[in-house]
Scaffold this motif. Structure first.
Motif, PDB file in Angstrom:
ATOM      1  N   GLY A 159     -44.479 -43.250   7.365  1.00  0.00           N
ATOM      2  CA  GLY A 159     -44.366 -43.495   5.925  1.00  0.00           C
ATOM      3  C   GLY A 159     -43.880 -42.270   5.166  1.00  0.00           C
ATOM      4  N   HIS A 160     -44.019 -41.110   5.785  1.00  0.00           N
ATOM      5  CA  HIS A 160     -43.616 -39.872   5.102  1.00  0.00           C
ATOM      6  C   HIS A 160     -42.324 -39.296   5.656  1.00  0.00           C
ATOM      7  N   MET A 161     -41.541 -40.146   6.360  1.00  0.00           N
ATOM      8  CA  MET A 161     -40.186 -39.678   6.678  1.00  0.00           C
ATOM      9  C   MET A 161     -39.404 -39.783   5.377  1.00  0.00           C
ATOM     10  N   SER A 169     -41.346 -38.161  -6.021  1.00  0.00           N
ATOM     11  CA  SER A 169     -42.354 -37.316  -5.386  1.00  0.00           C
ATOM     12  C   SER A 169     -43.477 -38.190  -4.832  1.00  0.00           C
ATOM     13  N   CYS A 170     -44.088 -37.692  -3.780  1.00  0.00           N
ATOM     14  CA  CYS A 170     -45.067 -38.455  -3.010  1.00  0.00           C
ATOM     15  C   CYS A 170     -46.390 -37.681  -3.003  1.00  0.00           C
ATOM     16  N   PRO A 171     -47.509 -38.380  -2.969  1.00  0.00           N
ATOM     17  CA  PRO A 171     -48.810 -37.673  -2.924  1.00  0.00           C
ATOM     18  C   PRO A 171     -48.922 -36.675  -1.769  1.00  0.00           C
ATOM     19  N   CYS A 172     -48.083 -36.833  -0.730  1.00  0.00           N
ATOM     20  CA  CYS A 172     -48.150 -35.901   0.409  1.00  0.00           C
ATOM     21  C   CYS A 172     -47.586 -34.527   0.055  1.00  0.00           C
ATOM     22  N   GLY A 173     -46.914 -34.452  -1.107  1.00  0.00           N
ATOM     23  CA  GLY A 173     -46.316 -33.181  -1.499  1.00  0.00           C
ATOM     24  C   GLY A 173     -44.806 -33.172  -1.286  1.00  0.00           C
ATOM     25  N   GLY A 176     -39.110 -38.400  -1.787  1.00  0.00           N
ATOM     26  CA  GLY A 176     -38.241 -39.407  -1.170  1.00  0.00           C
ATOM     27  C   GLY A 176     -38.807 -40.055   0.070  1.00  0.00           C
ATOM     28  N   CYS A 177     -40.136 -40.028   0.230  1.00  0.00           N
ATOM     29  CA  CYS A 177     -40.754 -40.599   1.433  1.00  0.00           C
ATOM     30  C   CYS A 177     -40.554 -42.115   1.491  1.00  0.00           C
ATOM     31  N   LEU A 178     -40.432 -42.624   2.713  1.00  0.00           N
ATOM     32  CA  LEU A 178     -40.238 -44.057   2.927  1.00  0.00           C
ATOM     33  C   LEU A 178     -41.264 -44.889   2.174  1.00  0.00           C
TER      34      LEU A 178
HETATM   35 ZN   LIG Z   1     -44.942 -38.580   1.540  1.00  0.00          ZN
END
Ligand SMILES: [Zn+2]
Length: 300
Positions: A159-161, A169-173, A176-178
């Motif tokens: 999911g974070h590719m 932006s994604c909560p992972c930091g 553009g994450c999937l």
């Molecule tokens: Zn992510």
């Protein structure tokens, strides 16, 4: 036959049951995940349930499927953003002390993948990828019949590719994450952007089937991104199958057909025959069955 006490710990519920060697789930149920003191309350709740199971069946071991990042070897929850205070819990050690039984702890998406390999969509397969679509996107990768864990148990976070270098932006930091584009919540968000209306995933799909133009536009955008991810996965791992799971797959074969229409055009032709796309089969039971598989080392 070994009966395993199995638990699937999620952010909202802890599902449980006694799983048999045939994959039957006995005394199945669920209890609410505690909001506080997770490190003590979760093991206590599980222990209580096991004492109850023991009154009915001879329990051989304990299989736990858990949300968050999990160190299977250590039986420890490395990190979880879903349950407050849960990160760092040495669940296997604590439960072993309480019950005297051997305990296996595995991540929930990896567990679901093991369940599908045992009794579901990936039965008999050695090269498998599972992608679950929900609020986020979870992933599990099986190579040569074994879960790919990575050097620090962090492998398979599909999911974070990133599919867009300057994307959302994604909560992972990252950006553009999937999962920002191809999760069920992304589908709902796309529709809200077009219509101003916030619907559930289910309501959204009902509109798609009624040929609502804005819903179709949002759905098409979601599919384009999802297929980008699937094509990347096919090219990276060339698995025999990519299993697509999550609530949205209850749409059934129509959903798969919509994905395949785009996938067949985008994937390299030589991959088309060897990497098939399928829908998950075990749905809600996958993780409990997978917890049994991990506890009894049916598939390592
Ligand atoms: Zn992510």
């Amino acid at each position: 036959m070994i009966y395993s006490a199995c638990f699937d710990i999620g952010g909202t519920y802890i599902k449980y049951g006694v799983v048999t060697g045939e994959g039957e789930i006995l005394l199945a149920g669920k209890m609410e995940t505690p909001l506080d003191h997770a490190q003590t309350s979760i093991p206590e709740m599980i222990d209580e349930k096991i004492q109850f199971f023991k009154q009915h069946y001879l329990i051989g071991n304990i299989g736990i499927s858990s949300c968050g990042l999990v160190d299977h070897q250590e039986g420890k929850v490395i990190f979880s953003s879903n349950i407050k205070g849960y990160s760092g819990l040495k669940l296997a050690e604590v439960l072993h002390k309480k019950t005297g039984l051997s305990v296996s702890v595995e991540n929930d998406v990896r567990s679901a993948c093991l369940g599908e390999m045992w009794l579901g969509a990936a039965s008999g397969k050695q090269e498998v990828v599972l992608l679950t679509l929900g609020t986020g996107i979870g992933g599990a990768v099986v190579i040569n019949g074994k879960l790919m864990r990575g050097s620090a148990n962090l492998a398979g976070e599909l999911g974070h590719m990133s599919i867009m270098h300057n994307g959302e932006s994604c909560p992972c930091g990252g950006a553009g994450c999937l999962e920002r584009y191809a999760s069920t919540s992304a589908l709902v968000r796309f529709y809200k952007g077009l219509s101003g209306q916030e619907l559930s995933g289910k309501e959204m799909m009902d509109l798609v089937h009624k040929n609502d133009l804005l819903a179709l536009e949002a759905y098409d955008l979601f599919l384009e991104h999802l297929v980008t991810g699937l094509v990347n996965i096919a090219h990276l791992y060339n698995p025999e199958i990519i299993i697509i799971g999550g609530g949205i797959t209850e749409q059934g074969e129509v959903f798969l057909k919509d994905i395949l229409e785009k996938y067949d055009k985008k994937v390299m032709q030589v991959y088309k025959q060897s990497t098939k796309l399928v829908l998950a089969q075990l749905h809600n039971d996958a993780a409990l069955c997978g917890a049994y598989v991990a506890a009894n080392q049916l598939i390592k």
